[in-house]
Design a protein around this motif. Structure first.
Motif, PDB file in Angstrom:
ATOM      1  N   MET A   1      44.898 -17.586 -19.893  1.00 15.52           N
ATOM      2  CA  MET A   1      44.155 -16.972 -20.981  1.00 15.52           C
ATOM      3  C   MET A   1      42.830 -16.427 -20.448  1.00 15.52           C
ATOM      4  O   MET A   1      42.121 -17.128 -19.727  1.00 15.52           O
ATOM      5  N   GLU A   2      42.507 -15.187 -20.814  1.00 16.09           N
ATOM      6  CA  GLU A   2      41.294 -14.557 -20.301  1.00 16.09           C
ATOM      7  C   GLU A   2      40.044 -15.139 -20.945  1.00 16.09           C
ATOM      8  O   GLU A   2      40.073 -15.641 -22.066  1.00 16.09           O
ATOM      9  N   THR A   3      38.939 -15.011 -20.222  1.00 18.64           N
ATOM     10  CA  THR A   3      37.649 -15.451 -20.743  1.00 18.64           C
ATOM     11  C   THR A   3      37.257 -14.599 -21.945  1.00 18.64           C
ATOM     12  O   THR A   3      37.394 -13.378 -21.934  1.00 18.64           O
ATOM     13  N   LYS A  15      34.111 -20.353 -20.721  1.00 18.96           N
ATOM     14  CA  LYS A  15      35.265 -19.462 -20.872  1.00 18.96           C
ATOM     15  C   LYS A  15      35.579 -19.172 -22.334  1.00 18.96           C
ATOM     16  O   LYS A  15      35.886 -18.038 -22.704  1.00 18.96           O
ATOM     17  N   TYR A  16      35.503 -20.205 -23.166  1.00 17.28           N
ATOM     18  CA  TYR A  16      35.843 -20.066 -24.579  1.00 17.28           C
ATOM     19  C   TYR A  16      34.673 -20.520 -25.452  1.00 17.28           C
ATOM     20  O   TYR A  16      33.946 -21.457 -25.082  1.00 17.28           O
ATOM     21  N   ILE A 295      42.100 -27.268 -27.057  1.00 14.68           N
ATOM     22  CA  ILE A 295      41.366 -26.021 -26.828  1.00 14.68           C
ATOM     23  C   ILE A 295      42.307 -24.822 -26.716  1.00 14.68           C
ATOM     24  O   ILE A 295      42.069 -23.774 -27.330  1.00 14.68           O
ATOM     25  N   GLU A 296      43.389 -24.972 -25.974  1.00 12.89           N
ATOM     26  CA  GLU A 296      44.297 -23.842 -25.795  1.00 12.89           C
ATOM     27  C   GLU A 296      45.030 -23.485 -27.090  1.00 12.89           C
ATOM     28  O   GLU A 296      45.221 -22.301 -27.388  1.00 12.89           O
ATOM     29  N   TYR A 301      45.473 -19.397 -31.393  1.00 11.55           N
ATOM     30  CA  TYR A 301      45.432 -18.967 -32.792  1.00 11.55           C
ATOM     31  C   TYR A 301      44.332 -17.928 -32.997  1.00 11.55           C
ATOM     32  O   TYR A 301      44.531 -16.920 -33.695  1.00 11.55           O
ATOM     33  N   ILE A 302      43.172 -18.156 -32.402  1.00 10.44           N
ATOM     34  CA  ILE A 302      42.069 -17.203 -32.523  1.00 10.44           C
ATOM     35  C   ILE A 302      42.475 -15.834 -31.984  1.00 10.44           C
ATOM     36  O   ILE A 302      42.284 -14.798 -32.641  1.00 10.44           O
ATOM     37  N   ILE A 303      43.032 -15.814 -30.783  1.00 10.78           N
ATOM     38  CA  ILE A 303      43.390 -14.549 -30.143  1.00 10.78           C
ATOM     39  C   ILE A 303      44.502 -13.840 -30.900  1.00 10.78           C
ATOM     40  O   ILE A 303      44.460 -12.617 -31.111  1.00 10.78           O
TER      41      ILE A 303
END
Length: 309
Positions: A1-3, A15-16, A295-296, A301-303
């Motif tokens: 997952m990208e920053t 990162k998040y 966290i992931e 869900y956010i992305i």
């Protein structure tokens, strides 16, 4: 997952945009390191620690992660002056000041290159601390666990976004991606979770503490300490009900019973004498996960709902 790149992640070099709440006793170096290693901002909850105890925690987290971490400092700590000096001496990257007016410490920390955030439960204090130099404000709604204010996250966060120029981080009642997206839609640029991180494998709380959260419904918390001027949200237990009754008849006896009660919950899982501090989001948590998965899953869900930037 990208920053994720926004003002919160760039300020904190993470990162998040996910922070661990600064929980006394529960927010150990081990848990904080796990959050930082997973891309969020791990936070050691210094509570009432003196400098010696906190130094041990700082030494420990530096062995467990090379990522940024924070120390949460409450204004009620009787050792606060030595704790602030230690944070400066140890060049802790981030300080999060909470539970009161922290204006006098903000410039002192920032002069030493320490990024400084503040936790608030009102818009007036938020403005005051922004003017004092706080680089981000964590707006904590009354749904949260531990010490609480009297305004909900849904109302507090958009008001802070409206009146502040620094980034706002939402806290209180957030335990998953749905809550995170709701907070971001209100204008927050990051979220803080506390209770969700208690119910993780890496948290060092007694298993009874974690089980209380897993088994709780959304109405299974109670507020203690209101009559004594320091309301705190805990899981509803026999002890909590006892304190509520004592507050009405003998506030002094209630206050005495509360001393050390969080430690008794954290270390021993003591249901007769322990305060299991946790938010209303306990009712949304149904399983113990790893910090990384928490966290992931939240970030996925956010992305997927396009609130990552």
């Amino acid at each position: 997952m990208e920053t994720v790149k926004n003002r919160v992640t760039e300020l904190l070099n993470i990162k998040y945009p996910i922070l661990e709440g600064g929980m006394a006793w529960v927010g150990t170096a081990k848990l904080a390191a796990a959050v930082s290693n997973a891309g969020g901002l791990g936070t050691i909850g210094s509570g009432n620690m003196d400098a010696k105890l906190l130094k041990n925690q700082i030494d420990t987290i530096r062995k467990l992660t090379d990522k940024p971490f924070a120390i949460n400092v409450i204004m009620l700590n009787p050792h606060i002056e030595e704790v602030i000096e230690l944070i400066i001496q140890e060049k802790v990257p981030i300080a999060i000041l909470a539970a009161g007016n922290s204006s006098k410490y903000i410039s002192k920390l920032r002069e030493k290159g320490i990024k400084t955030l503040a936790v608030v439960s009102s818009e007036n204090l938020a403005l005051r601390l922004e003017n004092a130099g706080a680089q981000a404000i964590i707006g904590e709604g009354m749904e949260c666990g531990g010490h609480i204010g009297d305004v909900t996250t849904m109302v507090l966060v958009p008001k802070l976004v409206e009146i502040l120029s620094v980034p706002v981080i939402a806290a209180g009642g957030i335990a998953d991606g749905k809550g995170a997206v709701a907070a971001l839609s209100l204008g927050a640029e990051g979220i803080q979770m506390g209770t969700r991180f208690i119910a993780t494998y890496e948290c060092e709380a007694h298993e009874n503490y974690k089980k209380k959260i897993i088994d709780a419904g959304i109405r299974d918390t109670i507020i203690t300490g209101q009559k004594m001027g320091h309301p705190a949200r805990i899981i509803k237990t026999k002890f909590g009900k006892k304190i509520a009754k004592l507050e009405a008849s003998s506030p002094e006896e209630a206050e005495e019973a509360l001393v050390g009660s969080l430690m008794k919950a954290f270390v021993y899982g003591d249901e007769e004498r322990g305060s299991f501090m946790a938010g209303q989001s306990s009712g949304l948590i149904n399983e113990i996960k790893s910090v990384k998965d928490v966290i992931e899953d939240t970030m996925d869900y956010i992305i997927n709902n396009k609130f990552s930037k």
